[in-house]
Scaffold this active site. Structure first.
Site, PDB file in Angstrom:
ATOM      1  N   ASP A   1       0.851  -1.184   0.000  1.00 43.35           N
ATOM      2  CA  ASP A   1       0.000   0.000   0.000  1.00 43.35           C
ATOM      3  C   ASP A   1       0.886   1.232   0.000  1.00 43.35           C
ATOM      4  OD1 ASP A   1      -2.629  -0.834  -0.092  1.00 43.35           O
ATOM      5  OD2 ASP A   1      -2.538  -1.512   1.994  1.00 43.35           O
TER       6      ASP A   1
ATOM      7  N   ASP B   1      -5.248  -4.132   6.242  1.00 44.72           N
ATOM      8  CA  ASP B   1      -5.844  -4.070   7.562  1.00 44.72           C
ATOM      9  C   ASP B   1      -7.359  -4.005   7.540  1.00 44.72           C
ATOM     10  OD1 ASP B   1      -6.013  -1.592   6.479  1.00 44.72           O
ATOM     11  OD2 ASP B   1      -4.863  -0.564   8.040  1.00 44.72           O
TER      12      ASP B   1
ATOM     13  N   ASP C   1      -9.928  -5.714   2.672  1.00 48.10           N
ATOM     14  CA  ASP C   1      -8.694  -6.358   2.255  1.00 48.10           C
ATOM     15  C   ASP C   1      -8.754  -7.876   2.440  1.00 48.10           C
ATOM     16  OD1 ASP C   1      -7.260  -4.135   1.484  1.00 48.10           O
ATOM     17  OD2 ASP C   1      -6.575  -3.708   3.521  1.00 48.10           O
TER      18      ASP C   1
END
Lengths: 561, 679
Positions: B309, B515, B519
């Site tokens: 990310d 998180d 996801d």
């Protein structure tokens, strides 16, 4: 000496010149691109009812059934040869154990001969029985290599080809044409080919001598090309009819390694990365050159115990044909033991101790230095898997070969094959000693006698077929156990490698990255050689120390047995 | 924020050594030995040697003294291997005890009628079932893992993560999970328990470091098979040897054969294998990562593609002011001052960065009265300040400010805004009164040294892909600056999942971290999914690794730990097998020189006598296990580099070293053995 090296160099060049185009050709036969005899192929395959690609298990089962039927037929022919045609000398049928041993021997591409050909077998047995298996056992071996290459290269596939189709194509496009061609060449160079039994000759002294004859050229062609090695005559390639001159000697030596070497290059093409083939080829080349240098040096330096009754500068000429000399014999001895051919043109029993050690070790490494047609390559691939596993861990990834992960199943199968040579050689030889069967068959005392025993079981387990001589193998015990060793040494490798091919075929190859362990290039080649030497050679070091090494150090001290 | 060093234990701290010595003997239990084929074989041979030595002693035979010593060293070989494993476990146990100290006992408030805080009963913590809803208040230890139903609280998680600064945990969103063993610092939470006692994170962590739940990993299983195969091969070699010796007119004492067998089988790697595995897990725990299975750790070493990310991993989470761009004839200083004034009371990271930049560039001094701060709202999408003099300053997105002023953009302003946006930045327009002074260039700051890390990864053959919600233009600019190989812009959870599937179809192994609940599918699909501990329970359930520090760059360390684990195994196996050459040269001449005196030629080390040669080889074989324990526990030194470079290096050190070292070692021991008159 210079002429010798020149000839050895020429040999290497000829081999390379043959292997490269032949390798490309065989690869195209295996993929089915060569199909000029397609109608004939279809006719044969139609009759056998074979169709469609097979899973590894079905492929292996087809091969086993085919070989079992071949064994049964050959056993029957040999056992009953006195009731079958083409038996001009009127030989008796073979004993059950000799028939068993011989049938196993030819079906497993070993061609160990516990008998003397010209004094035991009818023309029918030689031509219909043995020559047929010379073709079919060689074709079976190449088929295994084809299936394995296919499995290694495949991507999420469940099948690895069709055994019957591979078999037919290999015989039609590779073995038959090459053999016919080679037989004609040998014929032209003076090798006999006749169906008459023998001729009477009057020698210079006026004595009558019977010279055995037969369909020699045709049998010799496939004997050499298919790494069979079973001779028409008892003394094999040392017989003037089976190997008339230096030229036939050179050609036959080249024929021994032609297909095994070509197949390594075919493999590179079949898996879509020729470098993989080159790497294996290089590893094998280094091993065989090393073996040749060692064996040649040992024969060249001769035997100090001969001093006084032989010319020391000639090297060790005991048991060698003067026509071929040290080079022609040493090169043949290395090629035939490295390639699991087993034909001989000199008596290995008479090699110097270290020369004999090299011949023996060549086989004990697992017949992978080019090796038998097809199975030599696949045997090498088992070592590749072990090497990749050990080295692959060292680069911090799950080991991969050709992008396929090597996991517990593959290692289990490969580790299993590590046991074959020790069982076939050490366990069976120890058993022979424990039961007293070794002592009664061996001609010499001391370490040389041990070498004779070990060589016999080595030759059988390695499917080599050459004999050290000095060992009477034609007893119920040895015929039976040597036969079992041959079965173990053949199918003990073929089944696991086919299983590995089946399991690798199903995997998805990962794309190569900078983190991938490269299986081409010099580092891998060296690593592969070291693994082969450490895993293969260490197993046999103790027994070799008591055999040829002990004999050598004793020879240096002037001791004989 | 300070970070406590996670509990580290010296390699040979006395607290570890003493119990390990005891464990070395406890582990002689056949059931425990049977897990390891090589050491099991060694132990069987030791038993056999013991019996033979006792018999020889009773009969007063000539090989009693040397046989006794060989037997003792055979047992040492087994004990040293047990010791290596025990030390590895002991280090884990020390860590586990530290965790266990934070485990709560006692009671907690079980809400009987959940929304109602008043109606509860005190329930024993051990009896909390998943699904139970509890209330925890400031000062309480959170008794179990759970998901927050309501409330916001700051939680001290230092017991788990070592991070001393409290973190905010709240219901809803991506920070809704709490971990047992952490402490509420302020406010309260209503938590639904998600894990049974004994199955919480803390429990898993304890089990993992103690090795209690350790299952063999796939590569370890394969290696064990190979080692068992080699052991069998050497068994055949040794068992058949007496027959060949008898042919040669010599007989070999069985005790010598026992010594030969144990020196030939790969005892070095066999003895250290499980220690390597435990130590690998331990290194992971030290990095504050929990692995749900050993398989995930190994897979981490195999990763081809890393999905990272952008925010928090590649860039700092916050944008920072990088420049002030004046427009409409305003001076640099005018823009900077307006921006600085408007941000003095702005406590956001962006606001602070504007103040910092202004002070740095123009040395503005603090002012006494900073006026009235106008905070950012979703409606105005601007913030600013009303100065004491009546002047007002506003800063915000270009269109918001223009709309607020009722103006349209000049060509100059539009160009400045576009340039900043194209470079991957965020433009904030600043206006004082009705005059537009310029634009603040807010930039995504790429973390320092991240570029080098990506270069390292590339060397290891790992491709990095940046995942971001930004538009492709911005994403490309940041990707270029950070040095990632590829990026996925305007990423949605679906796009992420599709990317992973695509890479996997090409035979690549993919790792990612995440998180949020959205996801979870991607985390589950990835070969290595690292869930942030601060994340939702769904994400933590889907991942196969959990990072307690919630640090997305941790992925890189995890990959290194995985690789180091495999390298350590491979290197020590190679070392172990290469050792055999020297051992042969020690033992074979010793065994056979009586039968063929010429074989003394093989005694290249010039060992004093057959007895001392055999004894030296077996002593070397045992001691090398002890000598290698530090390498097994710390792992083979690993610097990121290409496979070829790694292979060459490790082959030279462990392959060639494995060939040479025993020649020197056995010779040295032989000298010592003779000096002491042991043989």
């Amino acid at each position: 000496m210079q002429a010798d090296l020149l000839q050895a160099g020429l040999y290497a060049l000829v081999l390379l010149a043959v292997a490269v185009p032949l390798g490309a050709y065989i690869a195209r036969v295996i993929t089915g691109e060569i199909a000029f005899l397609a109608p004939m192929e279809r006719a044969i395959l139609g009759a056998s009812g074979a169709s469609g690609p097979q899973r590894w298990g079905a492929y292996a089962a087809s091969l086993l059934i085919f070989n079992a039927v071949g064994f049964a037929l050959l056993f029957a022919i040999l056992f009953l040869q006195n009731r079958l045609p083409l038996n001009p000398q009127g030989f008796d049928g073979l004993t059950w154990h000799l028939a068993f041993n011989t049938a196993v021997s030819f079906v497993t591409n070993t061609n160990w001969q516990s008998y003397g050909g010209e004094t035991t077998l009818s023309h029918f047995s030689q031509m219909v029985g043995l020559t047929t298996q010379n073709f079919l056992s060689a074709a079976s071996g190449i088929a295994v290599a084809a299936a394995v290459a296919r499995g290694f290269a495949a991507r999420q596939a469940t099948t690895i080809g069709n055994f019957w189709q591979d078999l037919v194509r290999i015989v039609l496009y590779v073995l038959l044409p090459l053999s016919v061609l080679f037989a004609l060449v040998l014929l032209a160079l003076g090798m006999p080919q006749t169906l008459s039994a023998s001729v009477e000759a009057t020698t210079l002294e006026g004595a009558k001598q019977t010279l055995a004859l037969g369909p020699i050229a045709s049998q010799v062609a496939i004997k050499m090309l298919g790494t069979n090695g079973g001779g028409f005559f008892n003394v094999n390639g040392a017989h003037p009819f089976e190997n008339p001159n230096a030229f036939t000697n050179f050609l036959q030596m080249s024929a021994i390694l032609a297909i095994p070497a070509a197949l390594v290059l075919s493999y590179g093409r079949l898996v879509g990365d020729r470098r993989q083939g080159y790497a294996l080829f290089a590893a094998m080349a280094i091993l065989i050159v090393t073996a040749f240098v060692a064996l040649y040096a040992a024969e060249r330096s001769g035997n100090p115990l001969h001093t006084g009754f032989a010319d020391p500068s000639a090297g060790n000429m005991e048991g060698k044909e003067v026509r071929f000399g040290i080079l022609g014999s040493a090169l043949w001895a290395v090629a035939t033991t490295a390639a699991s051919n087993g034909s001989v043109n000199a008596m290995h029993d008479s090699l110097t101790p270290l020369g004999g050690l090299v011949a023996m070790l060549n086989i004990q490494l697992g017949e992978i230095v080019y090796g038998g047609v097809g199975v030599g390559l696949t045997g090498m691939l088992l070592f590749v898997i072990l090497t990749v596993f050990l080295a692959g861990l060292m680069v911090g990834r799950t080991p991969e070969y050709l992008g396929k992960k090597i996991e517990a199943r593959e290692i289990k199968l490969a580790a299993l094959t590590l046991l074959i040579m020790p069982v076939g050689i050490l366990v069976l030889a120890a058993l022979a000693i424990a039961t007293g069967n070794a002592q009664s068959s061996v001609q010499d005392a001391g370490p040389h006698g041990l070498s004779e025993l070990i060589y016999a079981y080595t030759s059988a387990t390695g499917n080599n077929g050459s004999a050290f001589a000095g060992f009477n193998a034609n007893t119920p015990w040895h015929n039976t156990f040597l036969g079992l060793a041959m079965i173990l040494g053949r199918f003990g490798y073929i089944l696991p490698i086919l299983a590995i091919a089946g399991s690798l075929a199903a995997k998805t190859p990962a794309a190569a990255t900078a983190g991938t362990f490269p299986t081409h290039g010099p580092v891998f080649v060296v690593l592969l050689i070291v693994t082969i030497l450490i895993v293969g050679a260490l197993t046999f070091l103790p027994v070799l120390a008591l055999g040829p090494i002990a004999e050598h150090v004793s020879m240096l001290r002037g001791t004989s047995f | 924020m300070t970070k406590q060093a996670s509990p580290d234990v010296g390699l040979f701290a006395p607290d570890i050594i003493r119990p390990a010595l005891v464990q070395s003997f406890v582990k002689l239990d056949p059931r425990s030995l049977a897990r390891n084929p090589v050491m099991f074989a060694t132990a069987l041979v030791s038993v056999l040697a013991t019996i033979l030595t006792i018999r020889e002693g009773l009969a007063g035979g000539p090989t009693f003294w040397i046989g006794l010593q060989i037997t003792i060293w055979l047992w040492f070989t087994v004990l040293f291997a047990n010791f290596a494993e025990a030390v590895a476990e002991g280090r884990g146990k020390a860590r586990a005890d530290a965790f266990r100290a934070t485990k709560s006992s006692g009671k907690s408030r079980l809400l009987l009628n959940p929304p109602d805080h008043e109606l509860f009963e005190m329930q024993d913590v051990e009896l909390l079932e998943p699904g139970a809803v509890i209330l925890v208040k400031a000062g309480d230890l959170i008794p179990a893992d759970g998901e927050i139903i309501s409330g916001v609280a700051s939680v001290n998680e230092s017991a788990i993560t070592g991070e001393s600064a409290p973190v905010i945990r709240e219901a809803g969103g991506d920070r809704s999970s709490v971990t047992g063993g952490t402490t509420i610092v302020s406010d309260w939470l209503v938590v639904r328990v998600t894990a049974r006692q004994g199955d919480t994170f803390l429990d898993r962590m304890i089990a993992m470091v103690e090795g209690a739940k350790r299952q063999k990993t796939p590569n370890e299983i394969a290696l064990n098979i190979l080692l068992a195969g080699l052991t069998l091969v050497f068994l055949l070699v040794v068992v058949t040897l007496p027959f060949f010796a008898s042919w040669s007119g010599t007989s070999l004492p069985v005790i010598y054969l026992a010594a030969l067998f144990v020196t030939l089988i790969p005892t070095t790697i066999g003895g250290l294998l499980s220690a390597i595995g435990i130590a690998g897990m331990d290194r992971l725990v030290k990095a504050n990562v929990i692995a749900k299975s050993g398989r995930a750790v190994e897979a981490a070493g195999d990763i081809d593609v890393l999905l990272l990310d952008k925010t928090g991993t590649i860039t700092f989470g916050n944008r920072m002011a990088a420049a002030f761009v004046p427009v409409g004839g305003a001076s640099d200083r005018e823009v900077a001052e307006a921006a600085w004034l408007s941000s003095l009371a702005d406590e956001t990271a962006e606001g602070r960065s504007i103040v910092e930049l202004g002070s740095k560039l123009h040395g503005f001094n603090p002012v006494a009265d900073i006026g009235t701060f106008v905070p950012f709202t979703a409606q105005t999408r601007m913030s600013g300040v009303d100065l004491p003099g009546g002047d007002s300053i506003r800063k915000g997105a270009s269109d918001s400010v223009l709309k607020h002023l009722g103006q349209s953009a000049t060509a100059e302003l539009a160009a400045a805004v576009k340039t900043i946006a194209n470079a991957g930045g965020t433009p904030l327009v600043v206006a004082r009164g009705a005059r537009i002074l310029g634009v603040i260039y807010l930039k995504d700051i790429v973390k320092p040294h991240i570029r080098e890390r990506f270069a390292e990864l590339r060397k290891m053959g790992i491709r990095t892909v940046m995942i971001t919600g930004d538009n492709p233009l911005t994403a490309a600019a940041i990707a270029a600056e950070a040095g990632v190989d590829d990026f996925l812009a305007e990423a949605t959870p679906e796009a992420k999942l599709a990317l992973i599937r695509k890479e996997q179809a090409e035979g690549k192994l993919v790792a990612m971290c995440g998180d949020g609940s959205n996801d979870a599918p991607a985390l589950a699909q990835a070969d290595v999914g690292v869930a942030m501990n601060s994340g939702t329970p769904a994400a933590k359930e889907a991942g196969n690794l959990i990072d307690l520090d919630s640090d997305p760059t941790k992925l890189i360390e995890i990959v290194m730990v995985g690789k180091q684990l495999l390298i350590s195994r491979g290197a020590l196996t190679t070392f172990s097998i290469a050792n055999d050459v020297a051992k042969y040269f020690a033992i074979l001449p010793a065994l056979f020189v009586a039968a063929y005196p010429g074989l003394g030629l093989l005694n290249v080390m010039g060992l004093a006598s057959p007895q001392s040669a055999i004894l030296s080889a077996i002593i070397f074989n045992a001691l090398v296990i002890v000598a290698l324990i530090p390498i097994a526990l710390k792992g083979v030194a690993y610097t990121p580099s290409s496979a070829s470079a790694l292979l060459t290096r490790n082959l030279l050190v462990y392959g060639l070293g494995g060939l040479i070292v025993p020649f020197i070692g056995i010779k040295a021991i032989d000298v010592a053995v003779n000096a002491l008159g042991l043989a």
